[in-house]
Motif scaffolding. Structure first.
Motif, PDB file in Angstrom:
ATOM      1  N   THR A   1     129.583  13.596  61.236  1.00 11.55           N
ATOM      2  CA  THR A   1     128.243  13.519  61.181  1.00 11.55           C
ATOM      3  C   THR A   1     127.510  14.800  61.750  1.00 11.55           C
ATOM      4  O   THR A   1     126.777  15.711  60.958  1.00 11.55           O
ATOM      5  CB  THR A   1     127.586  12.415  61.955  1.00 11.55           C
ATOM      6  N   MET A   2     127.788  15.364  62.607  1.00 12.87           N
ATOM      7  CA  MET A   2     127.125  16.511  63.505  1.00 12.87           C
ATOM      8  C   MET A   2     127.691  17.829  62.555  1.00 12.87           C
ATOM      9  O   MET A   2     126.884  18.692  62.120  1.00 12.87           O
ATOM     10  CB  MET A   2     127.709  16.924  64.710  1.00 12.87           C
ATOM     11  N   PHE A   3     128.964  17.845  62.398  1.00 11.41           N
ATOM     12  CA  PHE A   3     129.377  18.974  61.312  1.00 11.41           C
ATOM     13  C   PHE A   3     128.588  18.911  59.887  1.00 11.41           C
ATOM     14  O   PHE A   3     128.272  20.145  59.716  1.00 11.41           O
ATOM     15  CB  PHE A   3     130.929  18.692  60.956  1.00 11.41           C
ATOM     16  N   HIS A   4     128.476  18.019  59.284  1.00  2.69           N
ATOM     17  CA  HIS A   4     127.864  18.078  58.010  1.00  2.69           C
ATOM     18  C   HIS A   4     126.372  18.466  58.324  1.00  2.69           C
ATOM     19  O   HIS A   4     125.791  18.972  57.521  1.00  2.69           O
ATOM     20  CB  HIS A   4     127.739  16.402  57.546  1.00  2.69           C
ATOM     21  N   LEU A   5     125.528  17.851  59.324  1.00  2.59           N
ATOM     22  CA  LEU A   5     124.183  17.874  59.433  1.00  2.59           C
ATOM     23  C   LEU A   5     123.692  19.499  59.906  1.00  2.59           C
ATOM     24  O   LEU A   5     122.959  19.954  59.294  1.00  2.59           O
ATOM     25  CB  LEU A   5     123.514  17.124  60.646  1.00  2.59           C
ATOM     26  N   VAL A   6     124.736  19.883  60.632  1.00  2.14           N
ATOM     27  CA  VAL A   6     124.598  21.539  61.070  1.00  2.14           C
ATOM     28  C   VAL A   6     124.871  22.270  59.884  1.00  2.14           C
ATOM     29  O   VAL A   6     124.027  23.182  59.739  1.00  2.14           O
ATOM     30  CB  VAL A   6     125.628  21.915  62.313  1.00  2.14           C
ATOM     31  N   THR A   7     125.714  21.951  59.134  1.00  7.53           N
ATOM     32  CA  THR A   7     126.105  22.721  57.882  1.00  7.53           C
ATOM     33  C   THR A   7     124.974  22.884  56.883  1.00  7.53           C
ATOM     34  O   THR A   7     124.430  23.772  56.312  1.00  7.53           O
ATOM     35  CB  THR A   7     127.310  22.337  57.033  1.00  7.53           C
ATOM     36  N   MET A   8     124.332  21.706  56.610  1.00  9.45           N
ATOM     37  CA  MET A   8     123.081  21.500  55.845  1.00  9.45           C
ATOM     38  C   MET A   8     121.849  22.341  56.499  1.00  9.45           C
ATOM     39  O   MET A   8     121.176  22.925  55.534  1.00  9.45           O
ATOM     40  CB  MET A   8     122.732  19.973  55.405  1.00  9.45           C
ATOM     41  N   HIS A   9     121.733  21.919  57.517  1.00  5.25           N
ATOM     42  CA  HIS A   9     120.615  22.679  57.934  1.00  5.25           C
ATOM     43  C   HIS A   9     120.895  24.297  57.896  1.00  5.25           C
ATOM     44  O   HIS A   9     119.676  25.028  57.671  1.00  5.25           O
ATOM     45  CB  HIS A   9     120.236  22.447  59.687  1.00  5.25           C
ATOM     46  N   SER A  10     121.808  24.563  58.101  1.00  2.45           N
ATOM     47  CA  SER A  10     122.148  26.104  58.301  1.00  2.45           C
ATOM     48  C   SER A  10     122.052  26.929  56.665  1.00  2.45           C
ATOM     49  O   SER A  10     121.481  27.825  56.688  1.00  2.45           O
ATOM     50  CB  SER A  10     123.634  26.579  58.740  1.00  2.45           C
ATOM     51  N   LEU A  11     122.466  26.138  55.855  1.00  4.14           N
ATOM     52  CA  LEU A  11     122.364  26.500  54.373  1.00  4.14           C
ATOM     53  C   LEU A  11     121.040  26.455  53.762  1.00  4.14           C
ATOM     54  O   LEU A  11     120.550  27.335  53.207  1.00  4.14           O
ATOM     55  CB  LEU A  11     123.342  25.781  53.504  1.00  4.14           C
ATOM     56  N   ILE A  12     120.173  25.565  54.354  1.00  2.00           N
ATOM     57  CA  ILE A  12     118.813  25.346  53.760  1.00  2.00           C
ATOM     58  C   ILE A  12     117.917  26.699  54.521  1.00  2.00           C
ATOM     59  O   ILE A  12     117.183  27.138  53.703  1.00  2.00           O
ATOM     60  CB  ILE A  12     118.054  24.109  54.252  1.00  2.00           C
ATOM     61  N   GLN A  13     118.420  26.901  55.666  1.00  2.00           N
ATOM     62  CA  GLN A  13     117.366  27.998  56.313  1.00  2.00           C
ATOM     63  C   GLN A  13     117.940  29.377  55.671  1.00  2.00           C
ATOM     64  O   GLN A  13     116.915  30.161  55.655  1.00  2.00           O
ATOM     65  CB  GLN A  13     117.812  27.837  57.742  1.00  2.00           C
ATOM     66  N   VAL A  14     119.217  29.525  55.635  1.00  2.00           N
ATOM     67  CA  VAL A  14     119.782  30.925  55.550  1.00  2.00           C
ATOM     68  C   VAL A  14     119.351  31.124  53.996  1.00  2.00           C
ATOM     69  O   VAL A  14     119.263  32.266  53.672  1.00  2.00           O
ATOM     70  CB  VAL A  14     121.449  31.133  55.535  1.00  2.00           C
ATOM     71  N   ASN A  15     119.287  30.229  53.206  1.00  2.00           N
ATOM     72  CA  ASN A  15     118.795  30.344  51.524  1.00  2.00           C
ATOM     73  C   ASN A  15     117.361  30.216  51.376  1.00  2.00           C
ATOM     74  O   ASN A  15     116.814  30.580  50.082  1.00  2.00           O
ATOM     75  CB  ASN A  15     119.733  29.438  50.893  1.00  2.00           C
ATOM     76  N   SER A  16     116.469  30.323  52.380  1.00  3.98           N
ATOM     77  CA  SER A  16     115.148  30.050  52.044  1.00  3.98           C
ATOM     78  C   SER A  16     114.711  31.791  52.522  1.00  3.98           C
ATOM     79  O   SER A  16     114.937  32.199  53.628  1.00  3.98           O
ATOM     80  CB  SER A  16     114.258  29.315  53.187  1.00  3.98           C
ATOM     81  N   PRO A  17     113.542  32.357  51.640  1.00  2.00           N
ATOM     82  CA  PRO A  17     112.979  33.534  52.010  1.00  2.00           C
ATOM     83  C   PRO A  17     112.063  33.409  53.195  1.00  2.00           C
ATOM     84  O   PRO A  17     111.355  32.331  53.249  1.00  2.00           O
ATOM     85  CB  PRO A  17     112.040  33.950  50.599  1.00  2.00           C
ATOM     86  N   LYS A  18     112.031  34.439  54.090  1.00  2.00           N
ATOM     87  CA  LYS A  18     111.245  34.687  55.076  1.00  2.00           C
ATOM     88  C   LYS A  18     109.774  34.228  55.066  1.00  2.00           C
ATOM     89  O   LYS A  18     109.212  33.440  55.767  1.00  2.00           O
ATOM     90  CB  LYS A  18     111.586  35.977  55.851  1.00  2.00           C
ATOM     91  N   ALA A  19     109.292  34.645  53.976  1.00  2.00           N
ATOM     92  CA  ALA A  19     107.946  34.635  53.733  1.00  2.00           C
ATOM     93  C   ALA A  19     107.518  33.132  53.409  1.00  2.00           C
ATOM     94  O   ALA A  19     106.480  32.673  53.698  1.00  2.00           O
ATOM     95  CB  ALA A  19     107.473  35.128  52.559  1.00  2.00           C
ATOM     96  N   LEU A  20     108.667  32.346  53.037  1.00  2.00           N
ATOM     97  CA  LEU A  20     108.240  31.048  52.499  1.00  2.00           C
ATOM     98  C   LEU A  20     108.987  29.885  53.731  1.00  2.00           C
ATOM     99  O   LEU A  20     108.974  28.700  53.308  1.00  2.00           O
ATOM    100  CB  LEU A  20     108.866  30.615  51.127  1.00  2.00           C
ATOM    101  N   LEU A  21     109.606  30.440  54.479  1.00  2.00           N
ATOM    102  CA  LEU A  21     110.440  29.534  55.523  1.00  2.00           C
ATOM    103  C   LEU A  21     109.728  28.444  56.263  1.00  2.00           C
ATOM    104  O   LEU A  21     110.193  27.326  56.053  1.00  2.00           O
ATOM    105  CB  LEU A  21     110.946  30.492  56.631  1.00  2.00           C
ATOM    106  N   GLY A  22     108.612  28.727  56.744  1.00  2.00           N
ATOM    107  CA  GLY A  22     107.713  27.952  57.221  1.00  2.00           C
ATOM    108  C   GLY A  22     107.402  26.676  56.490  1.00  2.00           C
ATOM    109  O   GLY A  22     107.420  25.439  56.704  1.00  2.00           O
ATOM    110  N   ARG A  23     107.019  26.985  55.174  1.00  2.00           N
ATOM    111  CA  ARG A  23     106.720  25.736  54.088  1.00  2.00           C
ATOM    112  C   ARG A  23     107.887  24.929  53.727  1.00  2.00           C
ATOM    113  O   ARG A  23     107.916  23.726  53.530  1.00  2.00           O
ATOM    114  CB  ARG A  23     106.289  26.526  52.950  1.00  2.00           C
TER     115      ARG A  23
END
Length: 401
Positions: A315-337
Protein backbone atom coordinates in the motif's frame (compact mmCIF):
# COMPACT_ATOMS: atom_id res chain seq x y z
CA UNK A 1 20.97 23.78 11.41
CA UNK A 2 23.69 25.71 9.49
CA UNK A 3 25.85 22.61 9.08
CA UNK A 4 23.05 20.49 7.62
CA UNK A 5 22.39 20.14 3.91
CA UNK A 6 19.14 21.32 2.36
CA UNK A 7 18.13 17.72 1.83
CA UNK A 8 18.67 16.82 5.47
CA UNK A 9 16.81 19.92 6.69
CA UNK A 10 13.84 19.32 4.44
CA UNK A 11 13.50 15.59 5.11
CA UNK A 12 14.01 16.10 8.85
CA UNK A 13 11.28 18.74 8.99
CA UNK A 14 8.74 16.81 6.95
CA UNK A 15 9.51 13.52 8.68
CA UNK A 16 9.28 14.83 12.26
CA UNK A 17 6.07 16.72 11.46
CA UNK A 18 4.44 13.62 9.99
CA UNK A 19 5.62 11.55 12.95
CA UNK A 20 3.84 13.89 15.35
CA UNK A 21 0.71 13.86 13.21
CA UNK A 22 0.63 10.06 13.17
CA UNK A 23 0.97 9.84 16.94
CA UNK A 24 -1.84 12.33 17.52
CA UNK A 25 -4.17 10.67 15.01
CA UNK A 26 -3.99 7.40 16.92
CA UNK A 27 -4.28 9.19 20.25
CA UNK A 28 -7.38 11.08 19.15
CA UNK A 29 -8.91 7.95 17.60
CA UNK A 30 -8.32 5.99 20.78
CA UNK A 31 -9.87 8.67 22.99
CA UNK A 32 -12.92 8.99 20.74
CA UNK A 33 -13.40 5.24 20.54
CA UNK A 34 -13.04 4.84 24.30
CA UNK A 35 -15.69 7.53 24.82
CA UNK A 36 -18.20 6.18 22.28
CA UNK A 37 -17.29 2.52 21.53
CA UNK A 38 -18.46 3.24 18.00
CA UNK A 39 -16.27 2.93 14.87
CA UNK A 40 -18.44 5.59 13.23
CA UNK A 41 -17.17 8.11 15.81
CA UNK A 42 -13.63 7.45 14.57
CA UNK A 43 -14.89 7.81 11.02
CA UNK A 44 -16.38 11.18 12.03
CA UNK A 45 -12.98 12.28 13.34
CA UNK A 46 -11.37 11.23 10.07
CA UNK A 47 -14.07 13.06 8.14
CA UNK A 48 -13.35 16.22 10.16
CA UNK A 49 -9.73 15.80 9.14
CA UNK A 50 -10.38 15.62 5.42
CA UNK A 51 -13.52 17.71 4.82
CA UNK A 52 -11.52 21.01 4.73
CA UNK A 53 -9.28 19.59 2.00
CA UNK A 54 -12.35 18.50 0.06
CA UNK A 55 -13.92 21.97 0.31
CA UNK A 56 -10.93 24.29 0.31
CA UNK A 57 -8.28 22.18 -1.44
CA UNK A 58 -8.50 23.73 -4.92
CA UNK A 59 -8.72 27.30 -3.61
CA UNK A 60 -5.82 26.61 -1.22
CA UNK A 61 -3.74 25.50 -4.19
CA UNK A 62 -4.49 28.68 -6.13
CA UNK A 63 -3.76 30.81 -3.05
CA UNK A 64 -0.44 29.02 -2.47
CA UNK A 65 0.58 29.73 -6.07
CA UNK A 66 0.37 33.45 -5.23
CA UNK A 67 2.34 33.30 -1.95
CA UNK A 68 5.98 32.92 -1.00
CA UNK A 69 6.22 29.16 -0.40
CA UNK A 70 8.84 29.31 2.35
CA UNK A 71 7.18 32.09 4.36
CA UNK A 72 3.75 30.46 4.12
CA UNK A 73 5.10 27.05 5.20
CA UNK A 74 6.76 28.46 8.34
CA UNK A 75 3.71 30.50 9.39
CA UNK A 76 1.40 27.51 8.99
CA UNK A 77 3.71 25.34 11.10
CA UNK A 78 3.56 27.88 13.93
CA UNK A 79 -0.21 28.19 13.72
CA UNK A 80 -0.64 24.40 13.80
CA UNK A 81 1.50 24.32 16.93
CA UNK A 82 -0.97 26.68 18.61
CA UNK A 83 -3.98 24.55 17.62
CA UNK A 84 -2.40 21.37 18.99
CA UNK A 85 -1.60 23.11 22.29
CA UNK A 86 -5.27 24.14 22.56
CA UNK A 87 -6.29 20.49 22.08
CA UNK A 88 -3.86 19.48 24.83
CA UNK A 89 -5.30 22.12 27.15
CA UNK A 90 -8.84 20.89 26.53
CA UNK A 91 -7.88 17.32 27.31
CA UNK A 92 -5.92 18.23 30.45
CA UNK A 93 -8.86 20.31 31.80
CA UNK A 94 -11.43 17.58 31.03
CA UNK A 95 -13.18 19.68 28.37
CA UNK A 96 -12.83 16.97 25.75
CA UNK A 97 -16.25 17.62 24.14
CA UNK A 98 -16.62 15.74 20.84
CA UNK A 99 -18.17 18.52 18.68
CA UNK A 100 -15.47 20.95 19.82
CA UNK A 101 -12.77 18.40 19.05
CA UNK A 102 -14.21 17.94 15.56
CA UNK A 103 -14.17 21.74 15.05
CA UNK A 104 -10.53 22.09 16.13
CA UNK A 105 -9.59 19.13 13.98
CA UNK A 106 -11.18 20.92 11.01
CA UNK A 107 -9.12 24.02 11.84
CA UNK A 108 -5.93 21.96 11.95
CA UNK A 109 -6.88 20.26 8.70
CA UNK A 110 -7.42 23.61 6.98
CA UNK A 111 -3.85 24.57 7.86
CA UNK A 112 -2.67 21.23 6.49
CA UNK A 113 -4.57 21.89 3.27
CA UNK A 114 -2.69 25.16 2.78
CA UNK A 115 0.63 23.68 3.89
CA UNK A 116 0.65 20.86 1.35
CA UNK A 117 0.89 22.91 -1.88
CA UNK A 118 3.25 25.41 -0.23
CA UNK A 119 5.58 22.66 0.93
CA UNK A 120 5.59 20.85 -2.39
CA UNK A 121 6.31 24.09 -4.24
CA UNK A 122 9.17 24.70 -1.82
CA UNK A 123 10.78 21.43 -2.94
CA UNK A 124 10.94 22.74 -6.49
CA UNK A 125 12.58 25.98 -5.33
CA UNK A 126 15.21 24.38 -3.11
CA UNK A 127 16.48 21.44 -5.17
CA UNK A 128 17.99 21.20 -8.65
CA UNK A 129 15.96 19.67 -11.45
CA UNK A 130 18.26 16.65 -11.72
CA UNK A 131 17.46 15.69 -8.11
CA UNK A 132 13.70 16.20 -8.20
CA UNK A 133 12.63 12.61 -8.81
CA UNK A 134 14.76 11.34 -5.93
CA UNK A 135 13.88 14.21 -3.54
CA UNK A 136 10.14 14.09 -4.24
CA UNK A 137 10.11 10.34 -3.74
CA UNK A 138 12.03 10.67 -0.47
CA UNK A 139 9.82 13.54 0.73
CA UNK A 140 6.64 11.59 0.01
CA UNK A 141 8.18 8.58 1.72
CA UNK A 142 9.01 10.66 4.80
CA UNK A 143 5.52 12.13 4.97
CA UNK A 144 3.74 8.81 4.62
CA UNK A 145 6.20 6.45 6.27
CA UNK A 146 6.86 8.64 9.32
CA UNK A 147 3.11 9.14 9.58
CA UNK A 148 2.71 5.38 9.80
CA UNK A 149 5.59 5.12 12.28
CA UNK A 150 3.86 7.79 14.35
CA UNK A 151 0.67 5.75 14.22
CA UNK A 152 2.55 2.73 15.53
CA UNK A 153 4.15 4.75 18.32
CA UNK A 154 0.76 6.28 19.06
CA UNK A 155 -0.68 2.82 19.57
CA UNK A 156 2.13 1.97 21.99
CA UNK A 157 1.61 5.25 23.87
CA UNK A 158 -2.09 4.51 24.26
CA UNK A 159 -1.24 1.15 25.76
CA UNK A 160 1.52 2.38 28.08
CA UNK A 161 1.17 6.12 28.82
CA UNK A 162 -1.16 9.12 29.01
CA UNK A 163 -2.73 10.43 25.74
CA UNK A 164 -1.46 13.92 26.63
CA UNK A 165 1.98 12.92 25.34
CA UNK A 166 0.59 12.61 21.81
CA UNK A 167 -0.33 16.32 21.87
CA UNK A 168 3.02 17.37 23.32
CA UNK A 169 4.99 15.44 20.72
CA UNK A 170 2.90 16.80 17.85
CA UNK A 171 3.32 20.41 19.02
CA UNK A 172 7.09 19.93 19.21
CA UNK A 173 7.10 18.32 15.76
CA UNK A 174 5.51 21.39 14.17
CA UNK A 175 8.10 23.64 15.81
CA UNK A 176 10.88 21.45 14.41
CA UNK A 177 9.28 21.64 10.97
CA UNK A 178 9.11 25.45 11.16
CA UNK A 179 12.76 25.64 12.16
CA UNK A 180 13.86 23.32 9.34
CA UNK A 181 11.82 25.13 6.67
CA UNK A 182 13.06 28.54 7.77
CA UNK A 183 16.68 27.33 7.45
CA UNK A 184 16.32 26.10 3.84
CA UNK A 185 18.35 27.85 1.15
CA UNK A 186 16.45 28.35 -2.11
CA UNK A 187 18.28 28.34 -5.45
CA UNK A 188 15.37 28.95 -7.81
CA UNK A 189 12.75 31.15 -6.14
CA UNK A 190 9.45 31.09 -7.99
CA UNK A 191 8.18 34.47 -9.15
CA UNK A 192 5.03 35.34 -7.20
CA UNK A 193 2.41 37.10 -9.28
CA UNK A 194 1.22 40.38 -7.70
CA UNK A 195 -2.00 40.28 -9.73
CA UNK A 196 -5.40 39.63 -8.20
CA UNK A 197 -6.24 35.96 -7.68
CA UNK A 198 -8.81 34.67 -10.15
CA UNK A 199 -9.83 31.41 -8.53
CA UNK A 200 -12.15 30.01 -11.19
CA UNK A 201 -9.88 30.81 -14.11
CA UNK A 202 -6.77 29.47 -12.43
CA UNK A 203 -8.51 26.33 -11.19
CA UNK A 204 -9.69 25.75 -14.74
CA UNK A 205 -6.10 26.00 -15.96
CA UNK A 206 -5.05 23.33 -13.46
CA UNK A 207 -7.92 21.08 -14.49
CA UNK A 208 -7.11 21.48 -18.18
CA UNK A 209 -3.55 20.41 -17.50
CA UNK A 210 -4.70 17.25 -15.73
CA UNK A 211 -7.29 16.52 -18.40
CA UNK A 212 -5.14 17.15 -21.46
CA UNK A 213 -1.83 15.68 -20.26
CA UNK A 214 -1.66 12.00 -21.07
CA UNK A 215 -1.63 9.74 -18.03
CA UNK A 216 -2.35 12.35 -15.34
CA UNK A 217 -6.01 11.41 -14.76
CA UNK A 218 -5.04 7.74 -14.67
CA UNK A 219 -2.45 8.57 -12.01
CA UNK A 220 -5.20 10.16 -9.94
CA UNK A 221 -7.31 7.01 -10.33
CA UNK A 222 -4.44 4.79 -9.21
CA UNK A 223 -3.74 7.00 -6.20
CA UNK A 224 -7.34 6.46 -5.05
CA UNK A 225 -6.71 2.72 -4.60
CA UNK A 226 -3.88 3.00 -2.10
CA UNK A 227 -5.46 5.98 -0.31
CA UNK A 228 -8.64 3.95 0.20
CA UNK A 229 -6.68 0.96 1.51
CA UNK A 230 -4.65 3.07 3.95
CA UNK A 231 -7.70 4.85 5.37
CA UNK A 232 -9.83 1.73 5.51
CA UNK A 233 -7.15 -0.17 7.44
CA UNK A 234 -6.55 2.67 9.91
CA UNK A 235 -10.30 2.90 10.55
CA UNK A 236 -10.92 -0.78 11.31
CA UNK A 237 -7.77 -1.88 13.18
CA UNK A 238 -9.49 -1.39 16.54
CA UNK A 239 -12.55 -3.50 15.63
CA UNK A 240 -10.25 -6.06 13.97
CA UNK A 241 -8.22 -6.45 17.16
CA UNK A 242 -11.43 -7.04 19.13
CA UNK A 243 -12.67 -9.64 16.64
CA UNK A 244 -9.39 -11.48 17.19
CA UNK A 245 -10.02 -11.43 20.94
CA UNK A 246 -7.45 -8.81 21.90
CA UNK A 247 -7.39 -5.34 23.41
CA UNK A 248 -5.11 -2.32 23.29
CA UNK A 249 -1.91 -4.38 23.09
CA UNK A 250 -3.10 -6.37 20.09
CA UNK A 251 -4.31 -3.15 18.47
CA UNK A 252 -0.82 -1.69 19.00
CA UNK A 253 0.77 -4.81 17.49
CA UNK A 254 -1.44 -4.72 14.38
CA UNK A 255 -0.76 -1.02 13.94
CA UNK A 256 2.98 -1.49 14.36
CA UNK A 257 3.28 -4.32 11.81
CA UNK A 258 1.26 -2.34 9.27
CA UNK A 259 3.65 0.53 9.97
CA UNK A 260 6.76 -1.63 9.61
CA UNK A 261 5.59 -2.87 6.22
CA UNK A 262 5.02 0.69 5.02
CA UNK A 263 8.31 1.89 6.45
CA UNK A 264 10.28 -0.75 4.58
CA UNK A 265 8.54 0.21 1.35
CA UNK A 266 9.46 3.86 1.79
CA UNK A 267 13.19 3.22 1.46
CA UNK A 268 12.73 1.19 -1.73
CA UNK A 269 10.53 3.43 -3.86
CA UNK A 270 13.10 5.67 -5.52
CA UNK A 271 15.40 2.85 -6.65
CA UNK A 272 12.73 0.43 -7.87
CA UNK A 273 10.67 3.12 -9.59
CA UNK A 274 13.64 4.11 -11.71
CA UNK A 275 14.65 0.53 -12.55
CA UNK A 276 11.33 -1.34 -12.85
CA UNK A 277 9.41 1.73 -13.99
CA UNK A 278 5.84 0.84 -15.11
CA UNK A 279 6.12 -2.78 -13.94
CA UNK A 280 6.45 -1.73 -10.31
CA UNK A 281 2.98 -0.15 -10.39
CA UNK A 282 1.49 -3.45 -11.51
CA UNK A 283 3.41 -5.35 -8.83
CA UNK A 284 2.17 -3.07 -6.05
CA UNK A 285 -1.44 -3.37 -7.19
CA UNK A 286 -1.20 -7.16 -7.24
CA UNK A 287 0.42 -7.10 -3.78
CA UNK A 288 -2.39 -4.99 -2.31
CA UNK A 289 -4.94 -7.38 -3.80
CA UNK A 290 -3.22 -10.52 -2.50
CA UNK A 291 -2.57 -9.38 1.06
CA UNK A 292 -5.97 -7.74 1.47
CA UNK A 293 -7.53 -11.09 0.59
CA UNK A 294 -5.20 -12.85 3.04
CA UNK A 295 -6.28 -10.51 5.86
CA UNK A 296 -9.89 -11.28 4.99
CA UNK A 297 -9.34 -15.03 4.96
CA UNK A 298 -7.16 -15.26 8.08
CA UNK A 299 -8.73 -16.05 11.44
CA UNK A 300 -5.60 -16.43 13.55
CA UNK A 301 -3.64 -13.57 15.09
CA UNK A 302 -0.25 -14.37 13.56
CA UNK A 303 -1.55 -14.94 10.04
CA UNK A 304 -3.33 -11.58 10.30
CA UNK A 305 -0.11 -9.95 11.52
CA UNK A 306 1.89 -11.31 8.56
CA UNK A 307 -0.84 -10.32 6.10
CA UNK A 308 -1.00 -6.77 7.47
CA UNK A 309 2.77 -6.52 7.15
CA UNK A 310 2.53 -7.31 3.45
CA UNK A 311 -0.49 -5.07 2.97
CA UNK A 312 1.33 -2.14 4.59
CA UNK A 313 4.35 -2.66 2.34
CA UNK A 314 2.49 -2.71 -0.97
CA UNK A 315 0.00 0.00 0.00
CA UNK A 316 2.75 2.43 0.97
CA UNK A 317 4.88 1.55 -2.05
CA UNK A 318 1.95 2.24 -4.38
CA UNK A 319 0.90 5.45 -2.64
CA UNK A 320 4.38 7.00 -2.57
CA UNK A 321 4.90 6.06 -6.21
CA UNK A 322 1.67 7.74 -7.30
CA UNK A 323 2.31 10.90 -5.29
CA UNK A 324 5.85 11.19 -6.65
CA UNK A 325 4.77 10.80 -10.28
CA UNK A 326 1.92 13.30 -9.98
CA UNK A 327 4.21 15.89 -8.44
CA UNK A 328 7.21 15.45 -10.72
CA UNK A 329 5.03 15.58 -13.84
CA UNK A 330 3.34 18.85 -12.82
CA UNK A 331 4.77 22.22 -13.97
CA UNK A 332 6.05 24.45 -11.17
CA UNK A 333 3.72 27.31 -12.10
CA UNK A 334 0.65 25.07 -11.76
CA UNK A 335 1.84 22.83 -8.93
CA UNK A 336 -0.37 24.38 -6.24
CA UNK A 337 -3.45 23.98 -8.41
CA UNK A 338 -2.62 20.41 -9.33
CA UNK A 339 -2.00 19.54 -5.68
CA UNK A 340 -5.27 21.26 -4.73
CA UNK A 341 -7.27 19.33 -7.28
CA UNK A 342 -5.59 16.12 -6.23
CA UNK A 343 -6.58 16.97 -2.65
CA UNK A 344 -10.24 16.86 -3.65
CA UNK A 345 -9.85 13.33 -4.97
CA UNK A 346 -7.71 12.19 -2.02
CA UNK A 347 -9.99 13.74 0.61
CA UNK A 348 -13.17 12.39 -0.95
CA UNK A 349 -11.55 8.97 -1.07
CA UNK A 350 -10.39 9.07 2.54
CA UNK A 351 -13.70 10.38 3.88
CA UNK A 352 -15.81 7.88 1.95
CA UNK A 353 -13.43 5.02 2.79
CA UNK A 354 -13.49 5.82 6.50
CA UNK A 355 -17.26 6.26 6.67
CA UNK A 356 -17.97 3.22 4.52
CA UNK A 357 -15.52 1.08 6.48
CA UNK A 358 -17.04 2.18 9.79
CA UNK A 359 -20.56 1.51 8.52
CA UNK A 360 -19.73 -1.90 7.05
CA UNK A 361 -17.88 -2.93 10.21
CA UNK A 362 -21.04 -2.28 12.23
CA UNK A 363 -22.93 -4.70 9.95
CA UNK A 364 -20.47 -7.47 9.09
CA UNK A 365 -17.12 -8.86 10.16
CA UNK A 366 -14.06 -6.74 9.50
CA UNK A 367 -12.51 -9.67 7.60
CA UNK A 368 -15.28 -9.43 5.00
CA UNK A 369 -14.39 -5.79 4.40
CA UNK A 370 -10.84 -6.79 3.40
CA UNK A 371 -12.21 -9.46 1.08
CA UNK A 372 -14.38 -6.87 -0.66
CA UNK A 373 -11.49 -4.46 -1.04
CA UNK A 374 -9.19 -7.14 -2.40
CA UNK A 375 -11.80 -7.99 -5.01
CA UNK A 376 -12.06 -4.33 -6.06
CA UNK A 377 -8.27 -4.06 -6.46
CA UNK A 378 -8.33 -7.19 -8.61
CA UNK A 379 -10.90 -5.55 -10.89
CA UNK A 380 -8.70 -2.45 -11.15
CA UNK A 381 -5.92 -4.63 -12.59
CA UNK A 382 -8.02 -4.84 -15.76
CA UNK A 383 -6.96 -1.25 -16.52
CA UNK A 384 -3.25 -2.17 -16.55
CA UNK A 385 -2.98 -1.58 -20.31
CA UNK A 386 -3.10 2.17 -19.58
CA UNK A 387 0.15 2.08 -17.57
CA UNK A 388 2.13 2.98 -20.69
CA UNK A 389 0.44 6.41 -20.76
CA UNK A 390 2.19 7.35 -17.48
CA UNK A 391 5.38 9.37 -17.86
CA UNK A 392 8.25 8.27 -15.60
CA UNK A 393 11.17 10.69 -16.07
CA UNK A 394 14.74 9.59 -15.46
CA UNK A 395 16.66 11.18 -12.56
CA UNK A 396 18.81 13.17 -14.98
CA UNK A 397 15.93 14.57 -17.02
CA UNK A 398 14.81 18.14 -16.67
CA UNK A 399 11.53 18.56 -14.90
CA UNK A 400 11.37 22.27 -14.38
CA UNK A 401 8.66 22.66 -17.00
Amino acid sequence: MLTLTNQTKYLLGTGISSLGDGIQVIGMSWLVYQATSNPLAIAGLIAATYVPALIFGPWAGVYADHQDAKRLSVRLDLFRTAVVLILMLLYSTHLFWLPLIYALQCCLATCNTLFKPASQTLIREVFADSKLVSIISQANSCNLVFGLIGSGLGGLLMAQASPIYSFIINAISFLVSALCNSALTRHDIRTVSPSQIQFRKELHEGWLYLKETEGMLYLLFLSVISSACLQMTNTVLLPLSKELGGGSQLFALLDVVFTVGGSFAGVCVSRFLMTWRHKIILVTMFGMCLFSLLVGLSRGTWLTVISLLGLGFFTMFHLVTMHSLIQVNSPKALLGRVVGLRSIVASATKISSALLAGWITNLIHTHTLFLLFGSLVFLSLLTARRLKTISIPSPSSSTSM
